[in-house]
Every structure is written in C-alpha cells, then in structure tokens.
Design an enzyme around this catalytic site. Sequence first.
Site, PDB file in Angstrom:
ATOM      1  N   PHE A  93      21.859  47.675  35.282  1.00  0.00           N
ATOM      2  CA  PHE A  93      22.995  46.891  34.809  1.00  0.00           C
ATOM      3  C   PHE A  93      24.001  46.811  35.952  1.00  0.00           C
ATOM      4  O   PHE A  93      23.975  47.640  36.859  1.00  0.00           O
ATOM      5  CB  PHE A  93      23.655  47.557  33.592  1.00  0.00           C
ATOM      6  CG  PHE A  93      22.980  47.219  32.297  1.00  0.00           C
ATOM      7  CD1 PHE A  93      21.790  47.821  31.949  1.00  0.00           C
ATOM      8  CD2 PHE A  93      23.530  46.282  31.428  1.00  0.00           C
ATOM      9  CE1 PHE A  93      21.149  47.504  30.763  1.00  0.00           C
ATOM     10  CE2 PHE A  93      22.896  45.957  30.244  1.00  0.00           C
ATOM     11  CZ  PHE A  93      21.706  46.570  29.911  1.00  0.00           C
TER      12      PHE A  93
ATOM     13  N   ASP B 200      30.486  57.724  39.605  1.00  0.00           N
ATOM     14  CA  ASP B 200      30.165  57.443  41.008  1.00  0.00           C
ATOM     15  C   ASP B 200      30.436  58.633  41.914  1.00  0.00           C
ATOM     16  O   ASP B 200      29.862  58.730  42.992  1.00  0.00           O
ATOM     17  CB  ASP B 200      30.967  56.235  41.486  1.00  0.00           C
ATOM     18  CG  ASP B 200      30.482  54.971  40.815  1.00  0.00           C
ATOM     19  OD1 ASP B 200      29.282  54.668  40.953  1.00  0.00           O
ATOM     20  OD2 ASP B 200      31.270  54.305  40.115  1.00  0.00           O
TER      21      ASP B 200
ATOM     22  N   ASN C 149      33.829  58.520  31.864  1.00  0.00           N
ATOM     23  CA  ASN C 149      34.208  57.117  31.679  1.00  0.00           C
ATOM     24  C   ASN C 149      34.037  56.724  30.214  1.00  0.00           C
ATOM     25  O   ASN C 149      33.619  57.531  29.389  1.00  0.00           O
ATOM     26  CB  ASN C 149      33.390  56.210  32.615  1.00  0.00           C
ATOM     27  CG  ASN C 149      31.911  56.301  32.341  1.00  0.00           C
ATOM     28  OD1 ASN C 149      31.445  55.917  31.284  1.00  0.00           O
ATOM     29  ND2 ASN C 149      31.161  56.860  33.294  1.00  0.00           N
TER      30      ASN C 149
ATOM     31  N   ASP D 215      22.325  58.139  43.265  1.00  0.00           N
ATOM     32  CA  ASP D 215      22.151  56.861  42.571  1.00  0.00           C
ATOM     33  C   ASP D 215      20.777  56.857  41.898  1.00  0.00           C
ATOM     34  O   ASP D 215      19.739  56.792  42.571  1.00  0.00           O
ATOM     35  CB  ASP D 215      22.283  55.695  43.557  1.00  0.00           C
ATOM     36  CG  ASP D 215      22.420  54.386  42.813  1.00  0.00           C
ATOM     37  OD1 ASP D 215      21.580  54.102  41.927  1.00  0.00           O
ATOM     38  OD2 ASP D 215      23.379  53.643  43.087  1.00  0.00           O
ATOM     39  N   ILE D 216      20.801  56.952  40.585  1.00  0.00           N
ATOM     40  CA  ILE D 216      19.539  57.112  39.841  1.00  0.00           C
ATOM     41  C   ILE D 216      18.704  55.838  39.919  1.00  0.00           C
ATOM     42  O   ILE D 216      17.496  55.885  40.180  1.00  0.00           O
ATOM     43  CB  ILE D 216      19.851  57.495  38.373  1.00  0.00           C
ATOM     44  CG1 ILE D 216      20.543  58.860  38.384  1.00  0.00           C
ATOM     45  CG2 ILE D 216      18.589  57.544  37.525  1.00  0.00           C
ATOM     46  CD1 ILE D 216      21.404  59.145  37.200  1.00  0.00           C
TER      47      ILE D 216
ATOM     48  N   LYS E 224      39.252  78.097  35.137  1.00  0.00           N
ATOM     49  CA  LYS E 224      40.116  76.975  34.770  1.00  0.00           C
ATOM     50  C   LYS E 224      41.278  76.848  35.767  1.00  0.00           C
ATOM     51  O   LYS E 224      41.920  77.845  36.093  1.00  0.00           O
ATOM     52  CB  LYS E 224      40.671  77.231  33.362  1.00  0.00           C
ATOM     53  CG  LYS E 224      41.421  76.046  32.827  1.00  0.00           C
ATOM     54  CD  LYS E 224      41.955  76.330  31.426  1.00  0.00           C
ATOM     55  CE  LYS E 224      42.895  75.223  31.017  1.00  0.00           C
ATOM     56  NZ  LYS E 224      43.840  75.627  30.002  1.00  0.00           N
TER      57      LYS E 224
HETATM   58  N1  CTP Z   1      23.656  53.680  38.622  1.00  0.00           N
HETATM   59  C1  CTP Z   1      22.868  54.801  38.751  1.00  0.00           C
HETATM   60  N2  CTP Z   1      23.361  55.898  39.388  1.00  0.00           N
HETATM   61  C2  CTP Z   1      24.598  55.880  39.911  1.00  0.00           C
HETATM   62  C3  CTP Z   1      25.419  54.741  39.773  1.00  0.00           C
HETATM   63  C4  CTP Z   1      24.907  53.648  39.109  1.00  0.00           C
HETATM   64  O1  CTP Z   1      21.733  54.798  38.257  1.00  0.00           O
HETATM   65  N3  CTP Z   1      25.052  56.967  40.515  1.00  0.00           N
HETATM   66  C5  CTP Z   1      23.075  52.492  37.984  1.00  0.00           C
HETATM   67  C6  CTP Z   1      23.696  52.128  36.658  1.00  0.00           C
HETATM   68  O2  CTP Z   1      23.008  52.747  35.594  1.00  0.00           O
HETATM   69  C7  CTP Z   1      23.510  50.628  36.647  1.00  0.00           C
HETATM   70  C8  CTP Z   1      23.588  50.241  38.101  1.00  0.00           C
HETATM   71  O3  CTP Z   1      23.310  51.419  38.827  1.00  0.00           O
HETATM   72  O4  CTP Z   1      22.220  50.273  36.191  1.00  0.00           O
HETATM   73  C9  CTP Z   1      24.902  49.678  38.565  1.00  0.00           C
HETATM   74  O5  CTP Z   1      25.955  50.481  38.101  1.00  0.00           O
HETATM   75  P1  CTP Z   1      27.469  50.029  38.353  1.00  0.00           P
HETATM   76  O6  CTP Z   1      28.354  51.061  37.745  1.00  0.00           O
HETATM   77  O7  CTP Z   1      27.614  48.607  37.954  1.00  0.00           O
HETATM   78  O8  CTP Z   1      27.576  50.034  39.903  1.00  0.00           O
HETATM   79  P2  CTP Z   1      27.736  51.156  40.926  1.00  0.00           P
HETATM   80  O9  CTP Z   1      26.427  51.408  41.558  1.00  0.00           O
HETATM   81  O10 CTP Z   1      28.397  52.335  40.319  1.00  0.00           O
HETATM   82  O11 CTP Z   1      28.645  50.446  42.008  1.00  0.00           O
HETATM   83  P3  CTP Z   1      30.211  50.061  41.914  1.00  0.00           P
HETATM   84  O12 CTP Z   1      30.858  51.065  41.011  1.00  0.00           O
HETATM   85  O13 CTP Z   1      30.627  50.163  43.328  1.00  0.00           O
HETATM   86  O14 CTP Z   1      30.285  48.660  41.386  1.00  0.00           O
END
Ligand code: CTP
Length: 400
Positions: free
Chosen positions: A324, A279, A211, A305-306, A289
């Site tokens: 965030f 995600d 991203n 999800d960290i 490749k």
């Molecule tokens: N985050 C994380 N690990 C993930 C996804 C997100 O630690 N696999 C954390 C990000 O660092 C941020 C928060 O979760 O602090 C929210 O991230 P965001 O991208 O806004 O949301 P998502 O959890 O990815 O949900 P969505 O994309 O459905 O809005």
Amino acid sequence: MSERQGRRILLVVGGGIAAYKALELVRLATKAGIAVTAVLTEAGARFVTPLSLQALTGERVYQDLWSLTDESEMGHIQLSRAADLVVVAPATADLLAKLAAGLAPDLASTLLLATDKPVLAAPAMNVRMWEHPATVANRELLRGRGVRFVGPDEGEMACHEWGPGRLAEPAAILAAIEAELAAGAALAGRHVLVTAGPTQEPIDPVRYLGNRSSGRQGYAIAAACAALGARVTLVSGPVSMAGPSCVKLVRVETAAEMLAACEAALPADAAICAAAVADWQVAAPATEKLKKPQTPMLSLVPTPDILATLAAAGPSRPPLVIGFAAETNDVVRNATEKRRLKRADWILANDVRPETGIMGGAHNAVTLITGEGAETWPDMPKEAVAARLADRIATALRAS
Ligand code: CTP
C-alpha cells in the site's frame, strides 16, 4: 468445520409466496451434490413447512434463535460459518432491510450478520416494494458490501402486478450458486501472507511510537482471501479487532517482530503488506521508565522495510508482492515511485489526508498500480476493496 467434506450451502428461506420454489431449489442443489442446511424464518414457515425442507435436505431445519437444542448442538455463530456460501431465497424486502441495517431479531438475520461467508440473495417481492427507494438503497448498500444478487425476474406476480420482483427460477439460482462456489475456491491451495495494523516501537517499558492504523483493511483482505479458499497467515500489530476465522493470526508489536514473523511464514504465493509499519524505532529504548523533569532526546533509526525485504527475498520471494502507499500529496506519482523503489508487483495507493477519513475509517478509495498502469477504484467499504483485491490476486496467480 475444517474436516467437512464437499460443498455446502446455508439456505435461508424467507417469507413470501415464492418460498415454495425454495423446495425445488433444494431438490436441484442436492441432486448437484451440494449439501443444504436450511434455516426457515417465521414468515417462511407460513409458506413451507419445516418437514418438507427436512425431507428434501435430509437434515434438521433450523428456525429458532433461542432454541437451547440448537445452541447445544451447534451455536448460531458456528452455523453461520459451517457452509461455503449463504443463500437467501426468497430474500424479502424485510430480510434485505434487516441485513442492511445490521439488525438481528431472529435466527436468519443473526446468521446473516454473523457469517464470514459470501452471501447470495435471490430477492422476491412485490414490484413496488422492489422499487421503493428504501429497498433500492438497501440493495445498493449490500452490493457495496459484497452481497451478490440473482434476479429478481420480471413478469406477472402472485399479486397480479407486472414488473421486476419475481424470484429467479430455481435453475438460475442454482447456476449462480455453482458460480459462487467455483469462485469461492479461486485461491484453494494457495498460501497468502498479510500484514496489518500499526507497529509499536518502544521508547521505554510504558511508552511507544505508534500510529492511527486500525488494521481494518488488512484484516478484511485476510478474510477475503480465506473466503476464496486460501490458507492465510495474518501478521498483525496491536489492534482491537479479533482475528478473522479460518486465518492463522500471528500477533506482533514491533517492525522487527513483524519482519521475523513474515519470514518465518514463507513460502507464500502472495504477500500483501497492508500494515502501517512505523518508519523509525528508538535506537536504544530505555529499560526503566523515563522520568521528568528531564526531557529525553530520542535517537531514532529506520525500521526494517518489510515490503521491500519480502520483494527482494530471492528464491523465497512470493510470486506476487503487494504493498500500500499511504500518501497525502501527489498520490499516484508517489505511489508509482514507491512501487519501483520497493520492487513490489502491485501498489494500492490511498490518500490518507485526515479529511478523507480513510485511515482508521470504514471506507477506502484506492488506485491500483501495476506494471500495466494505474486503475482507480471507486470509494467503497474496506471489505469490498478486499474482495476485489482477492479476486484480482486469484486471477493473477492463475495466469502465472
Ligand atoms: N512498509 C513496510 N515496512 C516498513 C514501511 C512500510 O512493509 N518499514 C510497507 C507498508 O506496509 C506499505 C508500503 O510499505 O505496504 C508503503 O508504506 P508507506 O507508509 O506508504 O510508505 P513508507 O515506506 O513508510 O514511506 P514514506 O513514509 O516515506 O511515505
């Protein structure tokens, strides 16, 4: 640098009749137990001599960017960081303009640009120069970037005009220095964990899902916490920036590696998840490749999800877990829901629609969502958001 004992300031003495007061400031500071490294600008040297500064600081005085001796003894980057605070007194209109514009034609301005320490400016100039729109704009810009100001005082000036522009009294500058140094240690003894940047999830040996995150906000938070005296571990996905100084940087690529590095860094007093973690990851990345003409079908699975994992880490959960929320619609509502779902203590919500320029940009406009409610901060540079957040973290940890 880390072996340095006690409190130290780097004092930049600019040119102006008020420069003589810098000598009194040095006398008061050293009496208060604050070591002073003095840097004299060319204009400053017209008003005070290096010899007087040397006698009062008890140390060599730095003047020349191009001096080979300076570089062999202590490079300008190191010099800019070898103190807890940079003080500019007197801060002339010219020095403020150089700092605002990012110009570095001499040693003093180079140090101001290179430093990663807080900067306190004590302006002194003619009232018309102080009120000139250029100076007004410069100081507002600098304030937005986190530069602090003490003075100027109002009164009669050397040029016999009346108004704001007089250098603050040395005792007042010393009080401001003491306050900055005390605030600077607000996170001393704390361990802060920060995630930053994107993650890259491999598709095959040469391609990945990623991203647009620049990592800038997370790096600024790591630097701001370190500036307040915290021990900082910064777990970063691939970005083009160098790690802030005084921060332990752990480089990772994937979400799984980021989680493992975070867990290995625990315990921590606070965790700030600023990374834009992918995600999804490819369920089974190809080991060779992928080739045309076939169009591959990617099978995706969610990444760990960290933030949620750290917030649910049981006894090793950091007392303050902050995330965030990058949203494009219903920003505060979605972010409030994210805070609940991920069990974060605080969420900083930001609107990442492309027209805001926030993702990858230099500014950020956030709404801080805590258990007490939502608080919208004005649009400001990411460094200023970081400084404000670091202050809030220090206050919250002190209260806990
Ligand atoms: N985050 C994380 N690990 C993930 C996804 C997100 O630690 N696999 C954390 C990000 O660092 C941020 C928060 O979760 O602090 C929210 O991230 P965001 O991208 O806004 O949301 P998502 O959890 O990815 O949900 P969505 O994309 O459905 O809005």
